[in-house]
Design a protein around this motif. Sequence first.
Motif, mmCIF file in Angstrom:
data_model
loop_
_atom_site.group_PDB
_atom_site.id
_atom_site.type_symbol
_atom_site.label_atom_id
_atom_site.label_comp_id
_atom_site.label_asym_id
_atom_site.label_seq_id
_atom_site.Cartn_x
_atom_site.Cartn_y
_atom_site.Cartn_z
ATOM 1 N N VAL A 72 17.688 -29.408 6.430
ATOM 2 C CA VAL A 72 18.088 -30.809 6.593
ATOM 3 C C VAL A 72 19.605 -30.975 6.596
ATOM 4 O O VAL A 72 20.119 -32.042 6.924
ATOM 5 N N GLY A 73 20.322 -29.912 6.206
ATOM 6 C CA GLY A 73 21.777 -29.995 6.269
ATOM 7 C C GLY A 73 22.505 -29.935 4.950
ATOM 8 O O GLY A 73 23.710 -30.202 4.888
ATOM 9 N N ILE A 74 21.809 -29.584 3.868
ATOM 10 C CA ILE A 74 22.515 -29.363 2.607
ATOM 11 C C ILE A 74 23.280 -28.048 2.742
ATOM 12 O O ILE A 74 22.698 -27.005 3.047
ATOM 13 N N ASP A 75 24.574 -28.105 2.530
ATOM 14 C CA ASP A 75 25.476 -26.992 2.814
ATOM 15 C C ASP A 75 25.872 -26.288 1.516
ATOM 16 O O ASP A 75 26.543 -26.902 0.667
ATOM 17 N N PRO A 76 25.488 -25.024 1.334
ATOM 18 C CA PRO A 76 25.830 -24.318 0.088
ATOM 19 C C PRO A 76 27.337 -24.125 -0.108
ATOM 20 O O PRO A 76 27.770 -23.764 -1.211
ATOM 21 N N LYS A 77 28.129 -24.371 0.930
ATOM 22 C CA LYS A 77 29.584 -24.315 0.776
ATOM 23 C C LYS A 77 30.112 -25.595 0.131
ATOM 24 O O LYS A 77 31.208 -25.618 -0.402
ATOM 25 N N LYS A 78 29.319 -26.648 0.207
ATOM 26 C CA LYS A 78 29.720 -27.932 -0.366
ATOM 27 C C LYS A 78 28.898 -28.291 -1.609
ATOM 28 O O LYS A 78 29.346 -29.095 -2.436
ATOM 29 N N THR A 79 27.691 -27.767 -1.699
ATOM 30 C CA THR A 79 26.755 -28.105 -2.766
ATOM 31 C C THR A 79 26.322 -26.835 -3.480
ATOM 32 O O THR A 79 25.997 -25.837 -2.834
ATOM 33 N N THR A 80 26.299 -26.878 -4.799
ATOM 34 C CA THR A 80 25.826 -25.728 -5.581
ATOM 35 C C THR A 80 24.318 -25.834 -5.758
ATOM 36 O O THR A 80 23.827 -26.727 -6.455
ATOM 37 N N ILE A 81 23.586 -24.937 -5.110
ATOM 38 C CA ILE A 81 22.128 -24.898 -5.223
ATOM 39 C C ILE A 81 21.772 -23.753 -6.164
ATOM 40 O O ILE A 81 22.196 -22.613 -5.948
ATOM 41 N N PHE A 82 21.012 -24.038 -7.224
ATOM 42 C CA PHE A 82 20.718 -22.993 -8.205
ATOM 43 C C PHE A 82 19.282 -23.090 -8.713
ATOM 44 O O PHE A 82 18.614 -24.118 -8.532
ATOM 45 N N ILE A 83 18.844 -22.015 -9.349
ATOM 46 C CA ILE A 83 17.488 -21.943 -9.903
ATOM 47 C C ILE A 83 17.569 -22.144 -11.415
ATOM 48 O O ILE A 83 18.295 -21.431 -12.119
ATOM 49 N N GLN A 84 16.824 -23.078 -11.917
ATOM 50 C CA GLN A 84 16.893 -23.475 -13.327
ATOM 51 C C GLN A 84 16.711 -22.295 -14.282
ATOM 52 O O GLN A 84 17.479 -22.143 -15.242
ATOM 53 N N SER A 85 15.727 -21.455 -14.043
ATOM 54 C CA SER A 85 15.421 -20.375 -14.981
ATOM 55 C C SER A 85 16.498 -19.308 -15.058
ATOM 56 O O SER A 85 16.501 -18.487 -15.982
ATOM 57 N N ARG A 307 20.428 -14.587 -1.505
ATOM 58 C CA ARG A 307 21.830 -14.353 -1.872
ATOM 59 C C ARG A 307 22.546 -15.674 -2.117
ATOM 60 O O ARG A 307 23.367 -15.799 -3.030
ATOM 61 N N MET A 308 22.216 -16.672 -1.296
ATOM 62 C CA MET A 308 22.793 -17.992 -1.492
ATOM 63 C C MET A 308 22.378 -18.567 -2.846
ATOM 64 O O MET A 308 23.195 -19.113 -3.591
ATOM 65 N N LEU A 309 21.087 -18.428 -3.185
ATOM 66 C CA LEU A 309 20.588 -18.938 -4.462
ATOM 67 C C LEU A 309 21.210 -18.185 -5.638
ATOM 68 O O LEU A 309 21.517 -18.786 -6.673
ATOM 69 N N LYS A 310 21.408 -16.901 -5.486
ATOM 70 C CA LYS A 310 22.017 -16.093 -6.547
ATOM 71 C C LYS A 310 23.469 -16.519 -6.769
ATOM 72 O O LYS A 310 23.905 -16.706 -7.913
ATOM 73 N N ALA A 311 24.207 -16.702 -5.677
ATOM 74 C CA ALA A 311 25.601 -17.126 -5.793
ATOM 75 C C ALA A 311 25.698 -18.498 -6.452
ATOM 76 O O ALA A 311 26.557 -18.733 -7.323
#
Length: 338
Positions: A72-85, A307-311
């Motif tokens: 949808v356009g969420i950009d990992p360069k602008k937004t930090t996407i992470f896994i709670q656990s 890799r994006m999620l890890k970063a």
Amino acid sequence: MTKIILTGDRPTGKLHLGHYVGSLKNRIALQNEDDTEVFIMIADQQALTDNADNPGKVIENITEVALDYLAVGIDPKKTTIFIQSQIPQLAELYMYYMNLVSVSRLHRNPTVKQEINDKKFGESIPAGFFTYPVSQAADITAFKATHVPVGEDQKPMLEQTREIVRDFNRTYNKEVLVLPEIVLPPKNHARLVGIDGQGKMSKSLNNGIYLGDSEENIKAKIMKMYTDPNHIKIEDPGQVEGNVVFKYLDIFDTRVDEVAELKEHYSRGGLGDMKLKRRLNDVMQDYLRPIRERREEFAKDKAEVYRMLKAGSEKAEKVASATLDEVKDAMGINYFKK
């Protein structure tokens, strides 16, 4: 001052149009605002509170949710996407906050009461599910979120977070935690109803159109949409109010004047449901096609998605670690800190 946003989703299934209208679209706008930092959490621990016997469902859907974000356009360069656990500091904060909340206060939370009732837990409610407002407070405060976008039904959860923030700062006599502002949808915000017209679009009700649905699936779902059960003959006057097809046209069809004419025509009679559904199908195919194509492209390299999620998780952990350090300092339990 930088505005810090925290939001997220439980990875219990792919995301649908309701998610897009209700939150994803807004997140895209937020990530492009100046002086705004956005954290988006894939809340796998929260999902496990009522899926502990089926962790595979949660694990599998982490990637699916991430793909929907990217599509949808969420950009990992602008937004930090992470896994709670993957942020252990959240669990430690959760434990400390638990001592500031009574069982009776959790019982009074209307959102928790409603969800317990919806899931028919009775007396068998998992403790993790019962206390997840406290977990949510840990998530929000770990990133010192200043603004948390939520729907009306989640407002009590945020109010409980604000209570915990005030109680912590007062108890330990330090302004360590940030009091987050609740950001509710605007009054005229369109809430997307499910294709059956029975309520909001929901994975559990199986009444949604998913962001990655094929053209065939989208068309099949639209053709099953609830309209006016009394509109039996084309020449009969039809009811616009409550007609799901018109609700979707209002949100997704940019030709507003034509939609207004269709409503007037339908109301006086002479316009069939199938013609309306064919128009909506054309609109939705055009709307969802680029999202689906981007999703399919990202899905070709799931290793890169990981890799994006890890970063993102590594970045989020650094922020949460700094907050936890301040919390332990305030509590006086950083025993070996030099």
